[in-house]
Design an enzyme around this catalytic site. Structure first.
Site, PDB file in Angstrom:
ATOM      1  N   LYS A  11       0.823  -1.214   0.000  1.00 25.45           N
ATOM      2  CA  LYS A  11       0.000   0.000   0.000  1.00 25.45           C
ATOM      3  C   LYS A  11       0.865   1.276   0.000  1.00 25.45           C
ATOM      4  O   LYS A  11       2.074   1.215   0.280  1.00 25.45           O
ATOM      5  CB  LYS A  11      -0.934  -0.042   1.207  1.00 25.45           C
ATOM      6  CG  LYS A  11      -1.928  -1.219   1.149  1.00 25.45           C
ATOM      7  CD  LYS A  11      -2.952  -1.152   2.293  1.00 25.45           C
ATOM      8  CE  LYS A  11      -3.937  -2.309   2.209  1.00 25.45           C
ATOM      9  NZ  LYS A  11      -5.007  -2.217   3.251  1.00 25.45           N
ATOM     10  N   PHE A  59     -15.425   3.806   7.060  1.00 28.51           N
ATOM     11  CA  PHE A  59     -14.056   4.174   6.686  1.00 28.51           C
ATOM     12  C   PHE A  59     -13.827   4.156   5.175  1.00 28.51           C
ATOM     13  O   PHE A  59     -12.708   4.359   4.708  1.00 28.51           O
ATOM     14  CB  PHE A  59     -13.050   3.243   7.381  1.00 28.51           C
ATOM     15  CG  PHE A  59     -13.266   1.775   7.096  1.00 28.51           C
ATOM     16  CD1 PHE A  59     -12.781   1.191   5.935  1.00 28.51           C
ATOM     17  CD2 PHE A  59     -13.961   0.980   7.997  1.00 28.51           C
ATOM     18  CE1 PHE A  59     -12.989  -0.161   5.668  1.00 28.51           C
ATOM     19  CE2 PHE A  59     -14.163  -0.373   7.740  1.00 28.51           C
ATOM     20  CZ  PHE A  59     -13.684  -0.938   6.570  1.00 28.51           C
ATOM     21  N   ARG A  87      -2.253 -14.472   4.503  1.00 30.44           N
ATOM     22  CA  ARG A  87      -2.862 -13.693   5.591  1.00 30.44           C
ATOM     23  C   ARG A  87      -2.141 -13.939   6.923  1.00 30.44           C
ATOM     24  O   ARG A  87      -2.035 -13.036   7.749  1.00 30.44           O
ATOM     25  CB  ARG A  87      -4.364 -13.944   5.654  1.00 30.44           C
ATOM     26  CG  ARG A  87      -5.067 -13.281   4.438  1.00 30.44           C
ATOM     27  CD  ARG A  87      -6.569 -13.301   4.519  1.00 30.44           C
ATOM     28  NE  ARG A  87      -7.112 -12.451   5.552  1.00 30.44           N
ATOM     29  CZ  ARG A  87      -7.563 -11.209   5.361  1.00 30.44           C
ATOM     30  NH1 ARG A  87      -7.500 -10.641   4.169  1.00 30.44           N
ATOM     31  NH2 ARG A  87      -8.069 -10.521   6.343  1.00 30.44           N
ATOM     32  N   ARG A 104       2.617  -6.678   8.764  1.00 32.89           N
ATOM     33  CA  ARG A 104       1.932  -5.523   9.354  1.00 32.89           C
ATOM     34  C   ARG A 104       2.537  -5.139  10.709  1.00 32.89           C
ATOM     35  O   ARG A 104       2.624  -3.951  11.034  1.00 32.89           O
ATOM     36  CB  ARG A 104       0.438  -5.800   9.465  1.00 32.89           C
ATOM     37  CG  ARG A 104      -0.278  -5.600   8.112  1.00 32.89           C
ATOM     38  CD  ARG A 104      -1.703  -6.070   8.147  1.00 32.89           C
ATOM     39  NE  ARG A 104      -2.442  -5.677   6.948  1.00 32.89           N
ATOM     40  CZ  ARG A 104      -3.582  -6.255   6.571  1.00 32.89           C
ATOM     41  NH1 ARG A 104      -4.124  -7.232   7.292  1.00 32.89           N
ATOM     42  NH2 ARG A 104      -4.207  -5.849   5.479  1.00 32.89           N
ATOM     43  N   ASN A 114      -2.075   0.231   6.641  1.00 34.14           N
ATOM     44  CA  ASN A 114      -1.563  -1.033   7.185  1.00 34.14           C
ATOM     45  C   ASN A 114      -0.694  -1.824   6.214  1.00 34.14           C
ATOM     46  O   ASN A 114      -0.650  -3.044   6.267  1.00 34.14           O
ATOM     47  CB  ASN A 114      -2.704  -1.867   7.769  1.00 34.14           C
ATOM     48  CG  ASN A 114      -3.743  -2.250   6.734  1.00 34.14           C
ATOM     49  OD1 ASN A 114      -3.611  -1.902   5.572  1.00 34.14           O
ATOM     50  ND2 ASN A 114      -4.756  -2.973   7.164  1.00 34.14           N
ATOM     51  N   HIS A 117      -2.124  -5.433   1.428  1.00 27.33           N
ATOM     52  CA  HIS A 117      -3.425  -6.083   1.249  1.00 27.33           C
ATOM     53  C   HIS A 117      -3.188  -7.558   0.982  1.00 27.33           C
ATOM     54  O   HIS A 117      -2.208  -7.915   0.329  1.00 27.33           O
ATOM     55  CB  HIS A 117      -4.156  -5.467   0.042  1.00 27.33           C
ATOM     56  CG  HIS A 117      -5.304  -6.309  -0.459  1.00 27.33           C
ATOM     57  ND1 HIS A 117      -6.538  -6.259   0.124  1.00 27.33           N
ATOM     58  CD2 HIS A 117      -5.378  -7.224  -1.458  1.00 27.33           C
ATOM     59  CE1 HIS A 117      -7.348  -7.117  -0.514  1.00 27.33           C
ATOM     60  NE2 HIS A 117      -6.661  -7.709  -1.480  1.00 27.33           N
TER      61      HIS A 117
HETATM   62  P1  ATP Z   1      -7.114  -5.918   3.177  1.00 24.10           P
HETATM   63  O1  ATP Z   1      -8.439  -6.246   2.500  1.00 24.10           O
HETATM   64  O2  ATP Z   1      -6.568  -4.565   2.788  1.00 24.10           O
HETATM   65  O3  ATP Z   1      -6.118  -7.013   3.036  1.00 24.10           O
HETATM   66  P2  ATP Z   1      -8.179  -6.831   5.656  1.00 24.10           P
HETATM   67  O4  ATP Z   1      -8.793  -7.921   4.858  1.00 24.10           O
HETATM   68  O5  ATP Z   1      -7.261  -7.220   6.775  1.00 24.10           O
HETATM   69  O6  ATP Z   1      -7.375  -5.822   4.744  1.00 24.10           O
HETATM   70  P3  ATP Z   1     -10.710  -5.493   5.585  1.00 24.10           P
HETATM   71  O7  ATP Z   1     -11.760  -5.677   6.626  1.00 24.10           O
HETATM   72  O8  ATP Z   1     -10.903  -6.150   4.268  1.00 24.10           O
HETATM   73  O9  ATP Z   1      -9.315  -5.880   6.234  1.00 24.10           O
HETATM   74  O10 ATP Z   1     -10.560  -3.921   5.377  1.00 24.10           O
HETATM   75  C1  ATP Z   1      -9.950  -3.413   4.199  1.00 24.10           C
HETATM   76  C2  ATP Z   1      -9.035  -2.263   4.571  1.00 24.10           C
HETATM   77  O11 ATP Z   1      -9.827  -1.184   5.038  1.00 24.10           O
HETATM   78  C3  ATP Z   1      -8.060  -2.537   5.715  1.00 24.10           C
HETATM   79  O12 ATP Z   1      -6.886  -3.152   5.317  1.00 24.10           O
HETATM   80  C4  ATP Z   1      -7.789  -1.151   6.230  1.00 24.10           C
HETATM   81  O13 ATP Z   1      -6.821  -0.484   5.419  1.00 24.10           O
HETATM   82  C5  ATP Z   1      -9.139  -0.473   6.047  1.00 24.10           C
HETATM   83  N1  ATP Z   1      -9.909  -0.542   7.292  1.00 24.10           N
HETATM   84  C6  ATP Z   1     -10.577  -1.594   7.777  1.00 24.10           C
HETATM   85  N2  ATP Z   1     -11.187  -1.306   8.927  1.00 24.10           N
HETATM   86  C7  ATP Z   1     -10.887  -0.007   9.177  1.00 24.10           C
HETATM   87  C8  ATP Z   1     -11.206   0.900  10.226  1.00 24.10           C
HETATM   88  N3  ATP Z   1     -11.961   0.532  11.243  1.00 24.10           N
HETATM   89  N4  ATP Z   1     -10.708   2.145  10.135  1.00 24.10           N
HETATM   90  C9  ATP Z   1      -9.937   2.541   9.092  1.00 24.10           C
HETATM   91  N5  ATP Z   1      -9.610   1.733   8.078  1.00 24.10           N
HETATM   92  C10 ATP Z   1     -10.054   0.475   8.117  1.00 24.10           C
HETATM   93 MG    MG Z   2      -9.917  -7.561   3.124  1.00 27.60          MG
END
Ligand code: ATP
Ligand code: MG
Length: 139
Positions: A11, A59, A87, A104, A114, A117
């Site tokens: 990212k 968000f 993951r 992370r 973070n 992805h």
């Molecule tokens: P990714 O899909 O990016 O791998 P993830 O699967 O761990 O991450 P998701 O629930 O899919 O998490 O959320 C997608 C992205 O949205 C997160 O990686 C983060 O950057 C952002 N995100 C998720 N929850 C929050 C939150 N509460 N506040 C701010 N940003 C968030």
């Molecule tokens: Mg995700």
């Protein structure tokens, strides 16, 4: 059967901080083969499409703004059990909860910024890979 491919993005926060090389080294060391890879910059529209599944979340606007704020590295990775193993390698969404040594835990700044992805299912890995790459760019 466990799938063999996942999709990742390094990212904008991690690219800007100069962590591309360190993150790719960790990915290689964990046994993933790079199938496709590019440095690119998502428009707000493309970032919005990519994360459309989160459209109703509070968000979403912040996420789209962040993901289009600078260049990213997009890649398709191959390994047995790729989605789940990747993951595990990246750790929890919130770096405060990420296992020590995960990508992370090492490089993420916050829940929003973070570092990486990782796809959450074989089906989404295929959709996300096709979103970023043409068939002739996959090796
Ligand atoms: P990714 O899909 O990016 O791998 P993830 O699967 O761990 O991450 P998701 O629930 O899919 O998490 O959320 C997608 C992205 O949205 C997160 O990686 C983060 O950057 C952002 N995100 C998720 N929850 C929050 C939150 N509460 N506040 C701010 N940003 C968030
Ligand atoms: Mg995700």
């Amino acid at each position: 059967m466990a799938g063999n491919r996942t999709f990742t993005m390094i990212k904008p926060d991690a690219v800007a901080a100069g962590h591309i090389g360190a993150i790719l080294a960790q990915i290689n060391k964990a046994g993933f083969r790079i199938v496709a890879m590019k440095l690119t910059h998502l428009s707000a529209q493309k970032a919005g499409e990519f994360y459309a599944v989160h459209k109703e979340r509070p968000f979403y606007g912040e996420l789209v703004e962040f993901m289009s704020s600078g260049p990213i590295v997009a890649a398709i990775l191959e390994k047995d059990n790729a989605v789940a193993d990747f993951r595990t390698l990246i750790g929890a969404t919130n770096p405060a909860n990420a296992e020590p040594g995960t990508i992370r835990a090492l490089y993420a700044k916050s829940m929003g910024e973070n570092a990486v992805h990782g796809s959450d299912s074989d089906e989404n890995a295929a959709i996300e890979g096709d979103f970023h790459f043409a068939g002739v760019e996959m090796f």
